[in-house]
Write a protein that holds these residues in place. Structure first.
Motif, PDB file in Angstrom:
ATOM      1  N   ALA A 143       0.873  -1.177   0.000  1.00  0.00           N
ATOM      2  CA  ALA A 143       0.000   0.000   0.000  1.00  0.00           C
ATOM      3  C   ALA A 143       0.897   1.208   0.000  1.00  0.00           C
ATOM      4  CB  ALA A 143      -0.907   0.021   1.215  1.00  0.00           C
TER       5      ALA A 143
ATOM      6  N   LYS B 191       0.916   7.446  -2.492  1.00  0.00           N
ATOM      7  CA  LYS B 191       1.223   8.457  -1.480  1.00  0.00           C
ATOM      8  C   LYS B 191       2.703   8.852  -1.563  1.00  0.00           C
ATOM      9  CE  LYS B 191      -1.496  10.370   1.506  1.00  0.00           C
ATOM     10  NZ  LYS B 191      -2.355  11.381   0.883  1.00  0.00           N
TER      11      LYS B 191
ATOM     12  N   ARG C 272      -1.476  15.274  -5.483  1.00  0.00           N
ATOM     13  CA  ARG C 272      -2.357  14.501  -4.610  1.00  0.00           C
ATOM     14  C   ARG C 272      -2.380  13.079  -5.127  1.00  0.00           C
ATOM     15  NH1 ARG C 272      -8.474  15.967  -6.735  1.00  0.00           N
ATOM     16  NH2 ARG C 272      -7.972  15.483  -8.886  1.00  0.00           N
ATOM     17  N   SER C 273      -2.850  12.179  -4.312  1.00  0.00           N
ATOM     18  CA  SER C 273      -2.951  10.799  -4.763  1.00  0.00           C
ATOM     19  C   SER C 273      -4.310  10.242  -4.396  1.00  0.00           C
ATOM     20  CB  SER C 273      -1.840   9.942  -4.146  1.00  0.00           C
ATOM     21  OG  SER C 273      -1.922   9.967  -2.747  1.00  0.00           O
ATOM     22  N   VAL C 274      -4.774   9.326  -5.235  1.00  0.00           N
ATOM     23  CA  VAL C 274      -6.063   8.681  -5.025  1.00  0.00           C
ATOM     24  C   VAL C 274      -5.824   7.175  -5.124  1.00  0.00           C
ATOM     25  CG1 VAL C 274      -8.430   8.442  -5.843  1.00  0.00           C
ATOM     26  CG2 VAL C 274      -7.229  10.614  -6.175  1.00  0.00           C
ATOM     27  N   GLU C 275      -6.182   6.460  -4.065  1.00  0.00           N
ATOM     28  CA  GLU C 275      -6.070   5.003  -4.103  1.00  0.00           C
ATOM     29  C   GLU C 275      -7.458   4.466  -4.448  1.00  0.00           C
ATOM     30  OE1 GLU C 275      -4.613   3.389  -0.411  1.00  0.00           O
ATOM     31  OE2 GLU C 275      -4.871   1.333  -1.111  1.00  0.00           O
TER      32      GLU C 275
END
Lengths: 408, 408
Positions: free
Chosen positions: A273, A277, A292-295
């Motif tokens: 994981a 990020k 920014r990050s989007v999982e």
């Protein structure tokens, strides 16, 4: 022909259509009353079955009730992550086959991915070794699309459709401000980049976002990545980058490990994981732009909102075919998909030796990966587009929310 | 009556229906050719307009082209986060009104949330002060539902429907294994818990997950939380907890700050992220059970897949009403929603003084929060259910993916 009962189970992570395969199995079983008596479902896979947990579909989902399985994501029967011992002399095998005998089981179908095919392989080998008449077959299932000897796996099409449409929406969202920004979208896939590759389907036109796509098949180089992002800024203020959770560098170190240590799951896989990020922070620190990050996370495997009609129908077909193969006496096989042609798209079911399949992984061909490892070529588009076709209307409850079938 | 032009803009974060409001504005403007000449759109809000960026809807979206706005999330015109100076003598105001005059603008409509209503308030006050004939109105928009003097805001219904259906799917996913697990779902909402509250709509029956729901309206107590989770395990192995990104403790410290420091955005708000991740680690460390967290992230505001028909229609209606109010000479107002009745649900548009609205926040009434601050009462369900009603078919491209309208 003697009347025997059927036992079906689900194992591993859920998908949007694992219940469609189950529906195919139960439906086809019901069409052969002269050969198949009861159709039982293991609750929580082989692990739950060992604890005596199973249900009778006639009681659990009588009549048309099972149709709801076609639009219910998750695993209706519950799942497990249980690895059978390597040693076939382990007493658990005798225990299982005694339970099969008690229930009059003649046909055993297990719906799952790599690790579940390992279970199918072991049970069928034990059965052959001991002269058991129980036939053991595997039904493929995984959003990762990493099973060998099959064109693709049920579950991949819907997950790919979810990824493509969600990334298309994220691209709209990312582009609303007139300032330089980088959005990292982290997509599931430990060793195979199939699902991340599907993000290129999000493009509305040539040159559209996602501008960069990184799969685990190609070693990730952080400096080259930063240079690529800067090149993108020359043509677009908004840069959307799709990365597989499992990207790693030339030394085999996972990018997510740059950030923190990761534990192991019960099958000895690294629990990954956070590469999204990490890259978000990297871009902000090194390029000084908004990042920014989007999982995408579990919705990739459990959302019904982007169910692919093609995927749903093929999963159902695989379920039915498995029952027909079992009645034909096949054992130690996995149901496979054989693509007959791309245009028009045409698919048939086949059978493959499960011993060859389990514990192996099919990755995206390197020849399909273009743009210095940041894009996918036409071959992938031709391969993937038929799999995401078709919208499925999900039944709604009185509040207008998706109506799912659940185990009592 | 003199023919004047209309100028419309979008500001702040996008929603699934901010373009439906825009469609309402453009559609209604076209119905008054005797009063309204051109309908212009600011590109990237007031900030882009100051740089000379705008478009003419007749050229950009001629004929039926604008219908696609109804099913396109994001902000078609682009957005900005630009705060006008407090001092109305600042030269930027004169500059803006000179540009309005150059373009023959008589009507200015701004679609946005709290911060955008601040822009509307300042421009209308400047207009009044200088005797300008330009009327200035605000169109509400925010998934946060935190604007006062309106029953709810366009954008909330679709976001709430997305949250409810996605949490329902996550609950299915979380329940597939027969082992104790905690899934933390982190939902948008800095100071108001409306969207997190919507997660209770995910329950398929009484006692279903999410078992615990935490809003920023109630101080968060980490020890009480851990005790609640343990209590849940007495009845269910699977515990899904929905938390607002903005939960904070009795001292006002954000839970996400327990983990790391947070920066400020250009409006001076804390940029929050990560309370879900923090609680995941807390549960694992203190309770020794499997834990994971899912951040629903930007799809809450940009997904078209769960567009609420009620929300879409109301956003369109608000857009039309704004044009009618502008033609009626109203200025310094925001279009509001007035609920006439719950059953049958009935809504009308109204007008509220924008100076009263901007920079204030409406939170969930404490009397609606039950279960020691872990649940919502019947009042919330009655309030929210009509807002998420109705499925919208999104047009598809030839690949079967959502077809969106984009600015050229």
């Amino acid at each position: 022909m003697e009347l025997k009962n059927m036992l079906v189970g689900q194992s591993g992570g859920p998908t949007a259509v694992i219940n469609s395969s189950l529906c195919g199995v139960v439906t086809e079983a019901g069409r052969h009353p002269e050969k198949i008596g009861k159709c039982y479902g293991m609750v929580n896979g082989i692990e739950g079955f060992l604890k005596g947990r199973f249900l009778d579909f006639e009681e659990a989902l009588p009549g048309d009730g099972r149709k709801g399985l076609l639009t219910t994501p998750g695993a209706y029967l519950g799942s497990c992550r249980y690895k059978l011992p390597e040693d076939l002399d382990d007493p658990v095998y005798r225990e299982l086959f005694e339970k099969f005998e008690e229930l009059g089981i003649g046909y055993f179908l297990y719906i799952g991915g790599n690790d579940s095919m390992d279970t199918v392989s072991k049970l069928s080998r034990y059965g052959r070794k001991t002269g058991s008449s129980v036939v053991v077959l595997g039904e493929p299932k995984t959003i990762d699309n990493d099973l060998i000897h099959t064109d693709h796996t049920p579950g991949f099409g819907s997950a790919a459709r979810y990824v493509a449409s969600t990334v298309r929406e994220i691209v709209l969202d990312a582009g609303v401000y007139d300032t330089r920004s980088v959005t990292i979208v982290e997509i599931m896939g430990r060793h195979a980049g199939w699902l991340t590759a599907a993000s290129v389907l999000a493009r509305k036109c040539r040159g559209d976002n996602p501008l960069l796509v990184y799969l685990p098949e190609v070693p990730f180089d952080q400096e080259a990545f930063l240079r690529k992002v800067e090149e993108c800024f020359a043509v677009n203020n908004t840069v959307v980058v799709c990365v597989s959770e499992g990207i790693r560098d030339k030394d085999g170190v996972f990018v997510c490990e740059y950030d923190s240590d990761a534990g192991l799951d019960s099958f000895g896989h690294k629990m990954l994981a956070g590469c999204g990020k990490y890259l978000e922070r990297l871009v902000r620190a090194r390029l000084g732009v908004k990042a920014r990050s989007v999982e995408l996370n579990v919705s990739q495997r459990c959302s019904a909102s982007m169910l692919s009609a093609a995927d749903q129908q093929e999963a159902f077909m695989a379920g039915r075919y498995g029952v027909q193969a079992a009645l034909g006496g096949e054992t130690g096989k996995m149901i496979s998909f054989v693509r007959k042609s791309d245009a028009p798209y045409s698919l048939a079911c086949g059978l493959e030796d499960v011993d060859d399949i389990c514990n192996k992984e099919k990755t995206v061909p390197l020849t399909w990966i273009t743009g210095d490892g940041t894009d996918l070529g036409e071959e992938f588009l031709i391969y993937a587009k038929p799999l995401i076709k078709g919208n499925v209307q999900i039944p709604e409850d009185e509040d207008g929310l998706p109506l799912f079938v659940c185990r009592k």
